[in-house]
Write a protein that holds these residues in place. Structure first.
Motif, mmCIF file in Angstrom:
data_model
loop_
_atom_site.group_PDB
_atom_site.id
_atom_site.type_symbol
_atom_site.label_atom_id
_atom_site.label_comp_id
_atom_site.label_asym_id
_atom_site.label_seq_id
_atom_site.Cartn_x
_atom_site.Cartn_y
_atom_site.Cartn_z
ATOM 1 N N VAL A 192 0.831 -1.202 0.000
ATOM 2 C CA VAL A 192 0.000 0.000 0.000
ATOM 3 C C VAL A 192 0.867 1.255 0.000
ATOM 4 N N SER A 193 1.947 1.247 0.774
ATOM 5 C CA SER A 193 2.820 2.426 0.849
ATOM 6 C C SER A 193 3.502 2.699 -0.488
ATOM 7 N N VAL A 194 4.033 1.657 -1.119
ATOM 8 C CA VAL A 194 4.753 1.850 -2.379
ATOM 9 C C VAL A 194 3.802 2.336 -3.473
ATOM 10 N N VAL A 195 2.622 1.724 -3.571
ATOM 11 C CA VAL A 195 1.654 2.146 -4.591
ATOM 12 C C VAL A 195 1.210 3.587 -4.348
ATOM 13 N N ALA A 196 0.916 3.932 -3.099
ATOM 14 C CA ALA A 196 0.497 5.295 -2.786
ATOM 15 C C ALA A 196 1.623 6.298 -3.037
ATOM 16 N N TRP B 90 13.234 -0.256 1.353
ATOM 17 C CA TRP B 90 13.200 0.639 2.512
ATOM 18 C C TRP B 90 11.979 0.395 3.380
ATOM 19 N N THR B 91 10.823 0.186 2.763
ATOM 20 C CA THR B 91 9.585 0.064 3.527
ATOM 21 C C THR B 91 9.522 -1.253 4.289
ATOM 22 N N THR B 92 10.011 -2.326 3.706
ATOM 23 C CA THR B 92 10.005 -3.605 4.421
ATOM 24 C C THR B 92 10.896 -3.566 5.654
ATOM 25 N N GLN B 93 11.884 -2.681 5.665
ATOM 26 C CA GLN B 93 12.797 -2.584 6.793
ATOM 27 C C GLN B 93 12.462 -1.411 7.716
ATOM 28 N N GLN B 94 11.277 -0.838 7.565
ATOM 29 C CA GLN B 94 10.875 0.283 8.404
ATOM 30 C C GLN B 94 10.753 -0.177 9.860
ATOM 31 N N PHE B 95 11.452 0.493 10.737
ATOM 32 C CA PHE B 95 11.420 0.131 12.156
ATOM 33 C C PHE B 95 11.126 1.328 13.048
ATOM 34 N N THR B 96 11.843 2.421 12.842
ATOM 35 C CA THR B 96 11.744 3.563 13.746
ATOM 36 C C THR B 96 10.328 4.108 13.817
ATOM 37 N N LEU B 97 9.686 4.262 12.661
ATOM 38 C CA LEU B 97 8.341 4.821 12.634
ATOM 39 C C LEU B 97 7.346 3.928 13.375
#
Length: 320
Positions: free
Chosen positions: A103-107, A252-259
């Motif tokens: 969803v993030s990548v498409v958006a 990048w999104t698959t490794q999102q941790f801090t957020l």
């Protein structure tokens, strides 16, 4: 006199020739061969120390029992992998990560294209265009921790978003957006979309400015409207950029941790648990370092698949 002159001007034929000595050329040749390796050696050492060695250590940990808490670790083979792959929590985190990422990548792509087209439009004056560029790029300037704190304040039950929705009559009571399992994943996805779209916008704006205007003029002469121009001229021109950026954003999104960690911590009830937070909790909440290493290796393997596609795409572009 004559003999002496002849002797001086014509040396003896039986004199042995002196072989040429070229030590400097040999030294230069050896130095020119070593010089490239010396120049890249700091980078190679950094890669080895910061990437290769830690990856090898983590792979080794994944094949042992609990290595750090156990003074005498034992080799268990793929037992840790079977344990992690058989865990419902792992697959729940994988499903959340997949949904969050897609969803993030498409958006990001859709919003980035729309804003790039707007900022590239010649119907807008230069001053408003510069102002909008500065405003739209602000989310990319903020760090993930700042974005998390900002949105936690906005999505708080007594925050601005609930106040506006109640004023418009869309909700009748304050909603804890980050505290409900039904809304938490949607909320963190919206936050990630908001913080990541400027990267696509700026890159696509540069790509739009690189498309020759002659193509649009030729399309207009052929009777193509705005939609046809977008499909036949704009999209083909942006296709290489969109492909490369989509793969990068996927990594990048698959490794999102801090957020995720700063907003929900993977909760509530695991509704926003990602593979990154799942691995972190295994290591530092449960102290199961071998299982955490196993999860990290699985994430690395999945990331390598995407990285291979990205590298192959870049090589094709370089050959063109």
């Amino acid at each position: 006199m004559t003999t002496n002159l002849l002797t001086r001007t014509h040396p003896r034929d039986d004199a042995a020739p002196v072989p040429p000595v070229r030590p400097h050329r040999r030294r230069r040749s050896l130095g020119s061969r070593i010089e490239p390796y010396l120049m890249i050696s700091p980078t190679v050492l950094l890669i080895l120390g910061l990437m290769v060695v830690p990856i090898v250590i983590v792979i080794g940990y994944s094949l042992m029992d609990n290595t750090i808490t156990n003074p005498t670790p034992k080799f268990v083979g793929i037992a840790n992998y079977l344990t992690v792959l058989g865990s419902p929590a792992f697959w729940g985190a994988a499903a959340n990560t997949l949904l969050f990422t897609v969803v993030s990548v498409v958006a990001h792509m859709v919003i980035g294209v729309l804003f790039a087209l707007m900022l590239n439009s010649k119907t807008m004056a230069k001053v408003p265009r510069a102002i909008f560029r500065a405003i739209y790029i602000l989310p990319w300037i903020f760090t993930a921790s700042v974005v998390a704190v900002l949105w936690r304040l906005l999505l708080d039950p007594s925050g601005v978003i609930n106040y506006l929705l109640e004023s418009l009559g869309l909700i009748h009571e304050a909603v804890p957006w980050l505290g409900l399992p039904q809304t938490a994943l949607i909320a963190v996805t919206v936050i990630n979309i908001w913080s990541g779209y400027p990267f696509f916008m700026i890159s696509l704006l540069a790509g739009l400015q690189g498309i020759p205007s002659d193509l649009y003029e030729a399309a207009r002469v052929d009777g193509a409207g705005p939609i046809r121009q977008f499909v036949s001229v704009t999209l083909p021109g942006l296709k290489p950029i969109l492909y490369s950026m989509a793969l990068l954003d996927l990594l990048w999104t698959t490794q999102q941790f801090t957020l995720i960690w700063a907003t929900t911590g993977g909760g509530p009830l695991g509704s926003t648990e990602m593979l990154s937070t799942y691995t972190y909790k295994l290591a530092f909440n449960s102290y199961q370092f071998s299982l955490a290493s196993t999860s990290a290796v699985l994430v690395l393997a999945a990331s390598l698949v995407v990285a291979v596609f990205y590298v192959r795409r870049q090589r094709k572009e370089e050959r063109r």
